[in-house]
Design a protein around this motif. Structure first.
Motif, PDB file in Angstrom:
ATOM      1  N   ARG A 142       0.810  -1.223   0.000  1.00 63.06           N
ATOM      2  CA  ARG A 142       0.000   0.000   0.000  1.00 63.06           C
ATOM      3  C   ARG A 142       0.843   1.272   0.000  1.00 63.06           C
ATOM      4  O   ARG A 142       0.308   2.364  -0.173  1.00 63.06           O
ATOM      5  N   ASN A 143       2.141   1.174   0.227  1.00 62.79           N
ATOM      6  CA  ASN A 143       3.029   2.336   0.230  1.00 62.79           C
ATOM      7  C   ASN A 143       2.677   3.320   1.340  1.00 62.79           C
ATOM      8  O   ASN A 143       2.725   4.535   1.173  1.00 62.79           O
ATOM      9  N   ASP A 144       2.301   2.757   2.508  1.00 59.06           N
ATOM     10  CA  ASP A 144       2.017   3.583   3.675  1.00 59.06           C
ATOM     11  C   ASP A 144       3.291   3.799   4.480  1.00 59.06           C
ATOM     12  O   ASP A 144       4.203   2.960   4.474  1.00 59.06           O
ATOM     13  N   CYS A 145       3.323   4.909   5.201  1.00 62.50           N
ATOM     14  CA  CYS A 145       4.491   5.280   6.002  1.00 62.50           C
ATOM     15  C   CYS A 145       4.038   5.604   7.416  1.00 62.50           C
ATOM     16  O   CYS A 145       2.974   6.200   7.623  1.00 62.50           O
ATOM     17  N   PHE A 146       4.861   5.212   8.395  1.00 66.63           N
ATOM     18  CA  PHE A 146       4.577   5.474   9.802  1.00 66.63           C
ATOM     19  C   PHE A 146       5.781   6.202  10.393  1.00 66.63           C
ATOM     20  O   PHE A 146       6.907   5.703  10.338  1.00 66.63           O
ATOM     21  N   ILE A 147       5.524   7.394  10.930  1.00 64.45           N
ATOM     22  CA  ILE A 147       6.575   8.187  11.553  1.00 64.45           C
ATOM     23  C   ILE A 147       6.290   8.246  13.050  1.00 64.45           C
ATOM     24  O   ILE A 147       5.240   8.758  13.474  1.00 64.45           O
ATOM     25  N   CYS A 148       7.192   7.700  13.837  1.00 62.20           N
ATOM     26  CA  CYS A 148       6.993   7.625  15.283  1.00 62.20           C
ATOM     27  C   CYS A 148       7.468   8.922  15.951  1.00 62.20           C
ATOM     28  O   CYS A 148       8.227   9.702  15.369  1.00 62.20           O
ATOM     29  N   SER A 149       7.036   9.117  17.181  1.00 60.63           N
ATOM     30  CA  SER A 149       7.336  10.367  17.882  1.00 60.63           C
ATOM     31  C   SER A 149       8.829  10.537  18.156  1.00 60.63           C
ATOM     32  O   SER A 149       9.289  11.661  18.398  1.00 60.63           O
ATOM     33  N   ASN A 150       9.611   9.467  18.122  1.00 56.92           N
ATOM     34  CA  ASN A 150      11.063   9.583  18.271  1.00 56.92           C
ATOM     35  C   ASN A 150      11.760   9.861  16.943  1.00 56.92           C
ATOM     36  O   ASN A 150      13.000   9.863  16.879  1.00 56.92           O
ATOM     37  N   GLY A 151      10.965  10.056  15.883  1.00 52.31           N
ATOM     38  CA  GLY A 151      11.509  10.370  14.568  1.00 52.31           C
ATOM     39  C   GLY A 151      11.738   9.176  13.681  1.00 52.31           C
ATOM     40  O   GLY A 151      12.011   9.328  12.483  1.00 52.31           O
ATOM     41  N   HIS A 152      11.626   7.974  14.218  1.00 47.52           N
ATOM     42  CA  HIS A 152      11.907   6.780  13.432  1.00 47.52           C
ATOM     43  C   HIS A 152      10.795   6.513  12.428  1.00 47.52           C
ATOM     44  O   HIS A 152       9.609   6.688  12.723  1.00 47.52           O
ATOM     45  N   VAL A 153      11.202   6.069  11.240  1.00 48.59           N
ATOM     46  CA  VAL A 153      10.283   5.825  10.128  1.00 48.59           C
ATOM     47  C   VAL A 153      10.248   4.335   9.821  1.00 48.59           C
ATOM     48  O   VAL A 153      11.282   3.657   9.799  1.00 48.59           O
ATOM     49  N   THR A 154       9.031   3.826   9.581  1.00 48.90           N
ATOM     50  CA  THR A 154       8.863   2.446   9.154  1.00 48.90           C
ATOM     51  C   THR A 154       7.754   2.392   8.115  1.00 48.90           C
ATOM     52  O   THR A 154       7.085   3.395   7.844  1.00 48.90           O
ATOM     53  N   LEU A 155       7.579   1.230   7.498  1.00 51.12           N
ATOM     54  CA  LEU A 155       6.527   1.074   6.498  1.00 51.12           C
ATOM     55  C   LEU A 155       5.446   0.105   6.958  1.00 51.12           C
ATOM     56  O   LEU A 155       4.594  -0.314   6.179  1.00 51.12           O
ATOM     57  N   CYS A 156       5.453  -0.206   8.267  1.00 52.61           N
ATOM     58  CA  CYS A 156       4.516  -1.191   8.784  1.00 52.61           C
ATOM     59  C   CYS A 156       4.092  -0.800  10.196  1.00 52.61           C
ATOM     60  O   CYS A 156       4.951  -0.582  11.052  1.00 52.61           O
ATOM     61  N   ASN A 185       7.617  -0.966  17.453  1.00 56.62           N
ATOM     62  CA  ASN A 185       8.773  -0.855  18.337  1.00 56.62           C
ATOM     63  C   ASN A 185      10.079  -0.673  17.573  1.00 56.62           C
ATOM     64  O   ASN A 185      11.164  -0.859  18.129  1.00 56.62           O
ATOM     65  N   GLY A 186       9.974  -0.333  16.300  1.00 60.31           N
ATOM     66  CA  GLY A 186      11.169  -0.053  15.506  1.00 60.31           C
ATOM     67  C   GLY A 186      11.825  -1.277  14.912  1.00 60.31           C
ATOM     68  O   GLY A 186      13.002  -1.222  14.536  1.00 60.31           O
ATOM     69  N   GLU A 187      11.083  -2.380  14.819  1.00 65.65           N
ATOM     70  CA  GLU A 187      11.675  -3.621  14.300  1.00 65.65           C
ATOM     71  C   GLU A 187      12.096  -3.496  12.835  1.00 65.65           C
ATOM     72  O   GLU A 187      13.003  -4.200  12.387  1.00 65.65           O
ATOM     73  N   ILE A 188      11.386  -2.649  12.064  1.00 66.20           N
ATOM     74  CA  ILE A 188      11.772  -2.405  10.669  1.00 66.20           C
ATOM     75  C   ILE A 188      12.100  -0.928  10.553  1.00 66.20           C
ATOM     76  O   ILE A 188      11.240  -0.090  10.267  1.00 66.20           O
ATOM     77  N   PHE A 189      13.343  -0.585  10.820  1.00 63.32           N
ATOM     78  CA  PHE A 189      13.794   0.804  10.881  1.00 63.32           C
ATOM     79  C   PHE A 189      14.298   1.246   9.515  1.00 63.32           C
ATOM     80  O   PHE A 189      15.168   0.602   8.921  1.00 63.32           O
ATOM     81  N   LEU A 190      13.739   2.355   8.998  1.00 66.49           N
ATOM     82  CA  LEU A 190      14.172   2.865   7.701  1.00 66.49           C
ATOM     83  C   LEU A 190      15.042   4.109   7.826  1.00 66.49           C
ATOM     84  O   LEU A 190      15.863   4.375   6.943  1.00 66.49           O
ATOM     85  N   GLY A 191      14.852   4.892   8.884  1.00 62.40           N
ATOM     86  CA  GLY A 191      15.613   6.113   9.055  1.00 62.40           C
ATOM     87  C   GLY A 191      14.965   7.009  10.087  1.00 62.40           C
ATOM     88  O   GLY A 191      13.959   6.651  10.708  1.00 62.40           O
ATOM     89  N   ASP A 192      15.549   8.191  10.284  1.00 60.15           N
ATOM     90  CA  ASP A 192      15.132   9.115  11.333  1.00 60.15           C
ATOM     91  C   ASP A 192      14.919  10.493  10.719  1.00 60.15           C
ATOM     92  O   ASP A 192      15.862  11.083  10.172  1.00 60.15           O
ATOM     93  N   VAL A 193      13.691  11.017  10.800  1.00 59.65           N
ATOM     94  CA  VAL A 193      13.401  12.329  10.197  1.00 59.65           C
ATOM     95  C   VAL A 193      14.088  13.464  10.947  1.00 59.65           C
ATOM     96  O   VAL A 193      14.114  14.594  10.453  1.00 59.65           O
TER      97      VAL A 193
END
Length: 355
Positions: free
Chosen positions: A288-302, A307-315
């Motif tokens: 679906r090409n969805d993105c999740f940005i957590c309050s600590n800045g960490h980005v995932t696609l799921c 809990n950051g198990e699939i970490f893509l980067g930090d905004v």
């Protein structure tokens, strides 16, 4: 599933019928636009008229994606769930907060608004101003909402609340904003059932919901911001689903009865028993090409990787565009396209890959 009052759109024959949820859930849904208007297609209109002639007041719906130009774009997210805070004033029975291991924190308001600027520059189909946590707890909630309301390219904008802190001041802020949908987790009809799910004050939550209905008005619906009044079907609430629909369908723009997700959690095994499984190959959530940005800045696609198990980067350290086009995501997309998601250890244990 989502339900609306068909009488807002067509003349419904008397006597009006409200079928039990067990029958509504297997009915063919009517297609609606994101502005909650009937999709003007012959088959869809014919279905709506047939149900109206049968005296159906409450009918299931599905909403069409709002913007086709983002459907196949891969260089930037299609939809974004952007968490203001991971803190919550509730610890609900079914919520991943029960298993949250990353810091409970607010994203700095300056960073939140900076990322909003980048998202607006690229344009997206939809923005959810939450993920885990109660956004009303963020000390700069109103500033963030005011900033979002200045933007033109954020698509359909959602906020969500458990209702405890949804005071008249906050409600008015939302009514004055460009938020399209308010997801209100009402959960139950009676206090006894509510207490099996949420630790909040049932009376306060209900009073705040009534205040919203009063300030917005419940005539000439649908009208923005749309009230999406929801409960989650689970062991302790399923006996109140029919009463919940009947209580809210005349005043909420949408009544929603959600399927229980995060079914790997110990309290949510009921949800796993409610669905037929197909073997994991490719993941709908990745597709679906969805993105999740957590309050600590960490980005995932799921969202299951909360809990950051699939970490893509930090905004906080690089742009969202660069993160989304980085090597980490490219490798995951390649596995997904080849139907090889089982090769990822976290994904092998996932129970929500097909919803």
């Amino acid at each position: 599933m989502e339900f609306v009052d068909l009488a807002r759109y067509l003349t419904v024959s008397d006597p009006a019928v409200i079928l039990p949820f067990s029958e509504l859930r297997v009915m063919k849904p009517i297609w609606m636009t994101q502005d909650l208007q009937l999709v003007e297609e012959p088959d869809n209109l014919a279905l709506a008229r047939t149900l109206a002639d049968r005296g159906m007041k409450v009918v299931p719906i599905r909403r069409r994606p709002p913007f086709e130009q983002y459907t196949d774009r891969s260089t930037f997210p299609r939809r974004i769930l952007f968490e203001m805070t991971s803190r919550c004033n509730f610890l609900c029975r079914m919520c991943p907060q029960q298993n949250l291991k990353r810091p409970q924190m607010d994203m700095p308001g300056e960073l939140y608004r900076k990322v909003i600027d980048e998202i607006d520059a690229h344009g997206i189909e939809g923005l959810w101003l939450y993920h885990l946590g109660e956004s009303l707890l963020h000390p700069e909630f109103r500033q963030n909402i005011a900033h979002v309301s200045k933007k033109k390219n954020l698509g359909i904008i959602w906020m969500s609340t458990n209702g405890q802190l949804f005071s008249e001041e906050h409600i008015q802020c939302v009514l004055d904003s460009n938020i399209d949908y308010v997801n209100f987790s009402a959960h139950a009809v009676t206090e006894e059932t509510y207490k099996t799910i949420a630790p909040g004050n049932f009376k306060t939550v209900q009073e705040n919901l009534e205040t919203f209905y009063g300030l917005k008005g419940t005539e000439n619906l649908p009208r923005k911001p749309y009230m999406h009044c929801q409960m989650i079907e689970q062991e302790t609430t399923r006996h109140e689903v029919d009463a919940f629909i009947k209580k809210h369908y005349l005043r909420a723009d949408i009544v929603s009865v959600n399927m229980l997700e995060y079914v790997n959690l110990k309290n949510n095994s009921f949800g796993l028993r409610q669905r037929e499984r197909r073997p994991l190959a490719s993941c709908l959530r990745v597709s679906r090409n969805d993105c999740f940005i957590c309050s600590n800045g960490h980005v995932t696609l799921c969202d299951a990787a909360y809990n950051g198990e699939i970490f893509l980067g930090d905004v906080g350290k690089e742009t969202l565009h660069d993160i989304w086009n980085g090597d980490r995501r490219k490798k995951i997309l390649e596995l997904n396209e080849r139907g090889r998601m089982m090769e990822m250890e976290f994904c092998r244990q996932c129970t929500d890959y097909d919803i």
